[in-house]
Design an enzyme around this catalytic site. Sequence first.
Site, PDB file in Angstrom:
ATOM      1  N   ARG A 164       0.616  -1.408   0.312  1.00  0.00           N
ATOM      2  CA  ARG A 164      -0.489  -0.343  -0.060  1.00  0.00           C
ATOM      3  C   ARG A 164       0.945   1.256  -0.170  1.00  0.00           C
ATOM      4  O   ARG A 164       0.844   2.433   0.904  1.00  0.00           O
ATOM      5  CB  ARG A 164      -0.691  -0.130   1.091  1.00  0.00           C
ATOM      6  CG  ARG A 164      -2.328  -0.873   1.188  1.00  0.00           C
ATOM      7  CD  ARG A 164      -2.899  -0.663   0.137  1.00  0.00           C
ATOM      8  NE  ARG A 164      -4.392  -1.885   0.078  1.00  0.00           N
ATOM      9  CZ  ARG A 164      -4.353  -3.406  -0.274  1.00  0.00           C
ATOM     10  NH1 ARG A 164      -3.347  -3.912  -0.735  1.00  0.00           N
ATOM     11  NH2 ARG A 164      -4.835  -3.674   0.264  1.00  0.00           N
ATOM     12  N   SER A 239     -10.938  -0.965   2.968  1.00  0.00           N
ATOM     13  CA  SER A 239     -10.302  -0.791   4.051  1.00  0.00           C
ATOM     14  C   SER A 239      -9.881   0.722   4.829  1.00  0.00           C
ATOM     15  O   SER A 239      -9.099   1.073   3.613  1.00  0.00           O
ATOM     16  CB  SER A 239      -8.689  -1.821   3.709  1.00  0.00           C
ATOM     17  OG  SER A 239      -9.325  -3.121   3.389  1.00  0.00           O
ATOM     18  N   GLU A 335      -5.975   3.866   5.928  1.00  0.00           N
ATOM     19  CA  GLU A 335      -5.175   3.627   4.183  1.00  0.00           C
ATOM     20  C   GLU A 335      -5.236   4.573   3.496  1.00  0.00           C
ATOM     21  O   GLU A 335      -5.163   5.211   2.738  1.00  0.00           O
ATOM     22  CB  GLU A 335      -5.915   2.213   3.539  1.00  0.00           C
ATOM     23  CG  GLU A 335      -4.964   1.777   2.755  1.00  0.00           C
ATOM     24  CD  GLU A 335      -6.076   0.748   1.840  1.00  0.00           C
ATOM     25  OE1 GLU A 335      -5.916  -0.421   2.317  1.00  0.00           O
ATOM     26  OE2 GLU A 335      -6.731   1.168   1.369  1.00  0.00           O
TER      27      GLU A 335
END
Length: 343
Positions: A164, A239, A335
């Site tokens: 990520r 998420s 995130e």
Amino acid sequence: MISIEPHVPLAPYTTFGVSAFADSFCRVTSVDEIRELITQGWFTKRFLILGGGSNVLFLGDFHGLVVRNELLGQRVVHETEENIVIEVGSGVNWHSFVMQCIDHDRGGVENLSLIPGTMGAAPMQNIGAYGVEVKEVIEEVKGIDLSTGREVTFTNEECQFSYRESVFKHAWKEKFFISSVTLRLTKKNHVLRSHYGAIQNILDQQKITSPTLRHISDAVIHIRSSKLPDPKQIGNAGSFFKNPSITVAQFEQLRERYPEIPSYPSENQLIKVPAGWLIEQCGWKGKRVGRAGVHHQQALVLVNHGQATGAELFSLAKEIQRDVREKFSIDIAAEVNIIESAS
Ligand code: FAD
Ligand code: EPU
């Protein structure tokens, strides 16, 4: 000449759907238009590049220019018997591109089916799902340096991809407009990744012993549709937090207290633990605080039950982070990109 609209509602341009207005808003459909904005000095003031809005949370009105990316088009750069290399405009919808690959039997992105958003945002956080990350197929990323207007090309290595993460979220943050992504896909001898438990279970149930790209894609779409809330039904950004990585020693201590804790090997000899599990253990799964909540099937996903503000969702996220820290001594980082009203 590019048209700049004042006071534009942003809710329709994001999957969280929280109410927020942009002081100024425009769409870009070509690199020339990006350069026009540079010449007009827009990027020396506050701005935000917006793709599909599926990984952003506006905390309030945005006091600056929101540039919605609509750079379309694609071209074949190179083709051999085994591979095809395609350069794709950064405004192209990611899932449509994946479906096009499946239709043409081009392998490499099938595990990344049904991820919302645009091609250009894919390298930003090195999107990943079901055992694959987009870094595995990216050859290069092109874009415009917003201070000079020059085109810059990043090789895969220069993108500094990790879980990520990429250079575009750090050294090049807010300095670079990604205009295209070049991907290398297989035309034959596809390397199918069905090791992610649930995919193999579906293939077994369907008695598929020689899966195709489409079988994998269909399985992924099936799993995702059963677990993740559809933003068209209920606002969310996937998420909300990243899965944290901890040291082996820290993990062993945790496992003594929680023998059932799930884990995965991570980068740099660390161990990744699912934030969804940590959050569920703190009792948050399915909970609601006013108009904001935690999804009842996936504790990693925060949801907008309708009319929640960005500030309400952010405050819930902070409560969750605090509880996870207190219970497990683990920090879980967002995130989702949190967008402040002013810098
Ligand atoms: P946006 O939300 O519009 O932007 C994200 C960030 O990238 C912002 O900081 C923006 O400024 C920047 N940005 C966007 N385009 C450009 C550009 N051209 N140049 C420079 N900067 C740019 N992610 C995963 O990794 N795996 C998943 O499995 C996954 N599942 C999801 C499921 C759901 C239901 C949802 C809602 C989201 C999910 N996501 C997942 C998160 C999200 O879809 C991805 O991060 C996606 O790549 C975001 O694309 P976007 O175009 O919507 O980006
Ligand atoms: N889990 C729980 N409770 C929950 C949710 C998950 O105990 O409420 C446990 C599951 O039982 C499983 C583990 O956590 O043991 C992992 O769950 P899952 O397979 O659903 O994946 P995840 O870690 O929650 C990650 C990505 C997703 C990606 C899926 C599939 C991150 C932050 N999220 O989720 O990506 O789709 O794996 O590969 O890495 C996103 O980034 O927006 C996103 C949706």
